[in-house]
Structures are given as C-alpha cells and as structure tokens.
Design a protein around this motif. Structure first.
Motif, PDB file in Angstrom:
ATOM      1  N   ALA A  27       0.360  -1.617   0.207  1.00  0.00           N
ATOM      2  CA  ALA A  27       0.084  -0.105   0.185  1.00  0.00           C
ATOM      3  C   ALA A  27       1.115   1.062  -0.023  1.00  0.00           C
ATOM      4  CB  ALA A  27      -0.628  -0.674   1.145  1.00  0.00           C
ATOM      5  N   VAL A  28       2.133   1.564   0.882  1.00  0.00           N
ATOM      6  CA  VAL A  28       2.863   2.415   0.941  1.00  0.00           C
ATOM      7  C   VAL A  28       3.523   2.289  -0.491  1.00  0.00           C
ATOM      8  CG1 VAL A  28       4.355   3.678   2.344  1.00  0.00           C
ATOM      9  CG2 VAL A  28       2.528   2.466   3.813  1.00  0.00           C
ATOM     10  N   GLY A  29       3.869   2.063  -0.853  1.00  0.00           N
ATOM     11  CA  GLY A  29       4.831   1.444  -2.215  1.00  0.00           C
ATOM     12  C   GLY A  29       3.979   1.863  -3.257  1.00  0.00           C
ATOM     13  N   CYS A  30       3.223   1.504  -3.275  1.00  0.00           N
ATOM     14  CA  CYS A  30       2.052   1.813  -4.533  1.00  0.00           C
ATOM     15  C   CYS A  30       1.554   3.415  -4.213  1.00  0.00           C
ATOM     16  CB  CYS A  30       0.732   1.564  -5.019  1.00  0.00           C
ATOM     17  SG  CYS A  30       1.256  -0.539  -5.071  1.00  0.00           S
ATOM     18  N   GLY A  31       1.366   3.551  -2.985  1.00  0.00           N
ATOM     19  CA  GLY A  31       1.115   4.881  -2.584  1.00  0.00           C
ATOM     20  C   GLY A  31       1.923   5.898  -2.644  1.00  0.00           C
ATOM     21  N   THR A  32       3.077   5.512  -2.770  1.00  0.00           N
ATOM     22  CA  THR A  32       4.002   6.557  -2.652  1.00  0.00           C
ATOM     23  C   THR A  32       3.870   6.905  -4.103  1.00  0.00           C
ATOM     24  OG1 THR A  32       5.065   5.765  -1.280  1.00  0.00           O
ATOM     25  CG2 THR A  32       6.626   7.069  -3.221  1.00  0.00           C
ATOM     26  N   VAL A  33       4.230   6.254  -5.522  1.00  0.00           N
ATOM     27  CA  VAL A  33       4.164   6.427  -6.615  1.00  0.00           C
ATOM     28  C   VAL A  33       3.085   6.888  -7.290  1.00  0.00           C
ATOM     29  CG1 VAL A  33       4.031   5.559  -9.151  1.00  0.00           C
ATOM     30  CG2 VAL A  33       5.473   4.211  -6.990  1.00  0.00           C
ATOM     31  N   ILE A  34       1.694   6.575  -6.946  1.00  0.00           N
ATOM     32  CA  ILE A  34       0.375   7.281  -7.137  1.00  0.00           C
ATOM     33  C   ILE A  34       0.316   8.780  -6.274  1.00  0.00           C
ATOM     34  CG2 ILE A  34      -2.250   7.022  -6.471  1.00  0.00           C
ATOM     35  CD1 ILE A  34      -1.936   4.537  -5.845  1.00  0.00           C
ATOM     36  N   GLY A  35       1.496   8.687  -4.943  1.00  0.00           N
ATOM     37  CA  GLY A  35       0.912  10.016  -4.105  1.00  0.00           C
ATOM     38  C   GLY A  35       1.622  11.153  -5.281  1.00  0.00           C
ATOM     39  N   LEU A  36       3.154  10.296  -5.867  1.00  0.00           N
ATOM     40  CA  LEU A  36       4.077  10.742  -7.002  1.00  0.00           C
ATOM     41  C   LEU A  36       3.450  12.233  -8.075  1.00  0.00           C
ATOM     42  CD1 LEU A  36       6.581  12.149  -7.173  1.00  0.00           C
ATOM     43  CD2 LEU A  36       7.373  10.496  -8.690  1.00  0.00           C
ATOM     44  N   PHE A  37       2.342  10.960  -8.455  1.00  0.00           N
ATOM     45  CA  PHE A  37       1.552  11.547  -9.393  1.00  0.00           C
ATOM     46  C   PHE A  37       0.896  12.594  -9.109  1.00  0.00           C
ATOM     47  CE2 PHE A  37       4.092   8.181 -11.843  1.00  0.00           C
ATOM     48  CZ  PHE A  37       4.402   8.949 -12.758  1.00  0.00           C
ATOM     49  N   VAL A  38       0.022  12.415  -8.506  1.00  0.00           N
ATOM     50  CA  VAL A  38      -0.937  13.051  -7.277  1.00  0.00           C
ATOM     51  C   VAL A  38      -0.696  14.349  -7.943  1.00  0.00           C
ATOM     52  CG1 VAL A  38      -2.894  13.339  -6.226  1.00  0.00           C
ATOM     53  CG2 VAL A  38      -2.691  11.256  -7.740  1.00  0.00           C
TER      54      VAL A  38
END
Lengths: 221, 240
Positions: A27-38
């Motif tokens: 969750a935090v790994g994917c969330g970091t990628v998502i968070g960067l783009f968002v």
C-alpha cells in the motif's frame, strides 16, 4: 486467564503478521508512486488536471477507509461484470489508493516548502519545468517528506486491520479466527494488540532516527 | 544586445513598471540604481521572463523574449542570472551545482561538465571548495559559486540582482572582484546594485530608476557629478 490457548495458534498469528506487513508495504509502496503523480497533477497549472487530483485526495481522505473497502470489494465488481475480486486484490488496491491520497498531500507540502528561488535558479539556467522538478525540487522535497512518510507507514499498518471485514487473512483476521474457536476475546486481542504495538514502536524508532539524520537539513535557500 | 520598448508590469492593481525603454550594447556594463520598490529587480526579472511583462517588448540578441511563441528556455541558456539570496542547490556540492546545467541542458558528458565546472570554480577562487555543500560555505563563497554556475552555460549576457545585498560587509569585495574581472573580459552585464563605488568604477552607464521609470541615465562621470533630475539629486545626496 489462559494465554496458552492463544499461543498454540502462534503460526496463524505469525502468518497474519506477515500478511499485514506485506499489505502495508504494497500500500505505501504503490501509494508513494500514486502520491508522486497526484501531487504533481495537483500543482499543475492546467486546471482540469489539478481538479482531478483534488477530487481524488478529497474522496479518499474525506471518507472512512472502511466504507472504501466495502464499496470496492462488494460494490465495484458487479458493475464491471465480475462476481467478485479476491480479497487480497480488493485489499491491496483500496489501501494503495487510500495511502496514495495521503502521500500526495505529504509530497505537495514537501514541494511547496522548497523556496521558490530554487525553481527560479533552475529555470534561469535554461532548464525546463520538468528538469527543474526532477533534479532540483523533488530530491529536496522527498528528503523532507521522509519523516511524514514514516508516520503514514505506521498509520497504514494499523488501518490495514480494517480489511479483516472482507476476510483478508491478516493479523486482525487471525485474531478473529482464534476468538471464534476459543471464545477468549481478551487474551487473543491483547496478544494481537501487542504484536501491532511491537511493529509500530519499531517503525517509529526508525522514523525518529531518520528525523535525526534528515532533520538537520539545508535551510531551503 | 538588449532592446526594451515601452515595458510595463502590473501586479494586480499595482503598476511596478510604467513604460521602460532602453538599449544595452554588446560588452556594455549597465548598473541600475534606485530606491527600494522602484521596480529595479522586477525589470531585471522581466529580461529573462522570470516575471511576465504586462505589455511592451524585450528583444535579446535578436529574439523577441516577450513573444510567447519563443522557447524561453533557449533564451535563458544565453542569459545568466545571479540572485540576491544565491539560490544554490543545497543538495549538491559546489561542483555539482556548476556542472548540472551543462550536463542536463547542454548535454555535456559528466566528465566534460565537471572539467568545465572545475575551471570555473578555479576562476572564482574556489577550487578547494569544489566538493563542499553550500551550507558549509560563507555567503561570499556561495555567491561566487552561483556566478560560476551561471557562467557554466557560457551566457552572452549576465544579470545580477543585488548580488552583494545579502552579504556581510567583509565578503562584498570578493564578489565584486569576480564581477569586475567579468566586466574587463567584455561580458555584457546588467547589474542591480547599491554598491556606488563599484558602479562608478566598473560601469559604462548608470540608470536611475524610481517609481517604475528610468528617470536618468548616463556615464558614471555625468551621473555622479552632474545629475539632472531632482529625484536623482535627492537620492544621491542621501546615499553618497
């Protein structure tokens, strides 16, 4: 009190613990990628892009995670023509999307905390906006985001217990199974709580270590 | 080299530049002076479009900077800028600060960029500080690294926005020395500064700005000995 009735289920608890950790890392790994783009979308000058990012973070931060999990697991598959998703798919996706929203705000705050002279200096050398972000702004913003990211990791570790409602066999679910068989709610949930506590205090030690390393940072000039 | 026609700039209702026209020739060193809030820095920042002009025209080396079809990054590669607060990149060493733009913008190899960066740091007298991070450097040293960083793009023009205003007095000299040597080599320079001694010694022309206009300009001799405009006279009487 009969703690031996809990400890005979130790393999189950450890298996649950392992899945809890896996879910949190995903969750935090994917969330970091998502968070960067968002976060980059959110800061974009192109209005529609920033609006989409805004809606996304508002939805996932402004509604209960429990609602999101149930909505995704039971509500979405029929619309897409599936009977159901496996629990681990629903759990991973929902937790990642939720974490992405919080991490997007962490990154946004980090980016905005960088002095605007940094962007100006980079642009004055002829770098494009993208180059300035990539080489100048994001490395500094990311460094400042590490402590709040650690806190997000701790929060996600605890919140991942909510996916036990869709029978994801993580730590909380292991506890529920044991209680169902042995009727020893106090002993079991105390042990479960203690396992969570060990994990969260370990991580928070690590986070405060990181804060010491990255805290005495530049002054953003 | 630089031609400005009737440049204006507003921030909301505030009119910061109210119609500036001037010309800077190749190899000319122009110092802009004036009270704070007169629009000097805004004018300088319009030249490389860190601020968007509200109206008017800026032509640099034959390119109309104010035309939005122009790729401003190409213009900025030819126009170096030095800031009051240095704005060095704190996560990079002095050498990396200087080598970055040649690598990423001019596509030099890492090795070529570092050779160039080292030669520029040597030139500003900081070869021994190449591997230090900015926070370990004094203000004067940081500003010299910032000058080297701007020079690494081999600009045709250098803009200086109050380069010594944030420095302790004993560090002003070392920065001015570097700027003086640039001027002697024939760099085209536009400098916003309060260093009157430096302006008198190094500049070819001085412009006095107040209230968003260039009120007076001339050679340092004319300007300091025989100012015409009453506002210039009053300003000079306060600071000299």
């Amino acid at each position: 009190m009969r703690f031996d009735d809990v400890f005979k289920y130790l393999p189950l608890l450890l298996q649950g613990t392992k899945i809890t950790i896996q879910l949190t890392v995903v969750a935090v790994g994917c969330g970091t990628v998502i968070g960067l783009f968002v976060s980059l979308m959110r800061l974009s000058r192109f209005r529609p892009l920033s609006l989409i990012a805004r809606c996304y973070t508002d939805f996932f931060r402004g509604t209960p995670l429990l609602t999101q999990i149930l909505l995704f697991h039971y509500g979405i598959p029929p619309i897409l023509g599936f009977n159901s998703f496996p629990a681990y798919i629903s759990a991973s996706i929902t937790l990642s999307l939720n974490s992405g929203a919080y991490i997007a705000e962490i990154f946004r705050a980090g980016i905005q905390s960088i002095h605007r002279g940094q962007m100006e200096a980079a642009r004055s050398l002829g770098m494009t906006y993208g180059q300035a972000m990539r080489y100048i702004i994001l490395p500094q913003a990311f460094k400042r985001s590490i402590p709040p990211l650690g806190n997000e990791f701790i929060a996600m570790l605890k919140d991942s217990s909510l996916v036990s409602v869709i029978s994801m066999p993580e730590l909380m679910m292991s506890g529920k199974i044991i209680v169902g068989r042995e009727y020893n709610a106090f002993e079991t949930f105390i042990v479960v709580a203690f396992i969570y506590l060990i994990m969260t205090t370990t991580i928070s030690q690590f986070v405060s270590y990181l804060e010491r390393v990255f805290g005495k940072d530049d002054h953003g000039e | 080299m630089i031609t400005v026609n009737n440049l204006t700039k507003r921030f909301g209702k505030l009119e910061v530049l109210r119609g500036i026209s001037c010309h800077v020739a190749q190899k000319e060193v122009v110092v802009i002076i004036g009270p704070s809030g007169s629009g000097k820095s805004t004018f300088l920042r319009c030249l490389n479009r860190l601020e968007e002009a509200t109206s008017g025209e800026i032509i640099i080396d034959g390119i109309t900077v104010t035309d939005h079809k122009v790729d401003i990054n190409l213009v900025r590669q030819e126009v170096g800028m030095v800031f009051q607060r240095f704005n060095l990149f704190p996560h990079m060493t002095a050498l990396q600060n200087v080598a970055l733009a040649p690598m990423k913008v001019r596509k030099y190899s890492k090795k070529d960029a570092e050779v160039l960066a080292m030669s520029l740091l040597t030139r500003v007298g900081l070869a021994d500080k190449a591997h230090q991070y900015p926070e370990k450097l004094s203000g004067g040293q940081q500003q010299r690294v910032a000058i080297a960083r701007a020079l690494a793009m081999r600009p045709k023009i250098m803009l200086f926005d109050e380069p010594t205003s944030a420095l302790d007095p004993e560090m002003v000299g070392e920065v001015l020395d570097v700027m003086r040597s640039l001027a002697l080599e024939g760099m085209t320079m536009v400098i916003v500064s309060h260093e009157m001694g430096f302006a008198r010694e190094v500049s070819d022309r001085i412009m006095f700005m107040d209230d968003g206009l260039i009120l007076e300009e001339g050679t340092p001799e004319e300007f300091f000995q025989n100012p015409q405009n009453p506002r210039t006279q009053s300003f000079l009487s306060k600071i000299l």
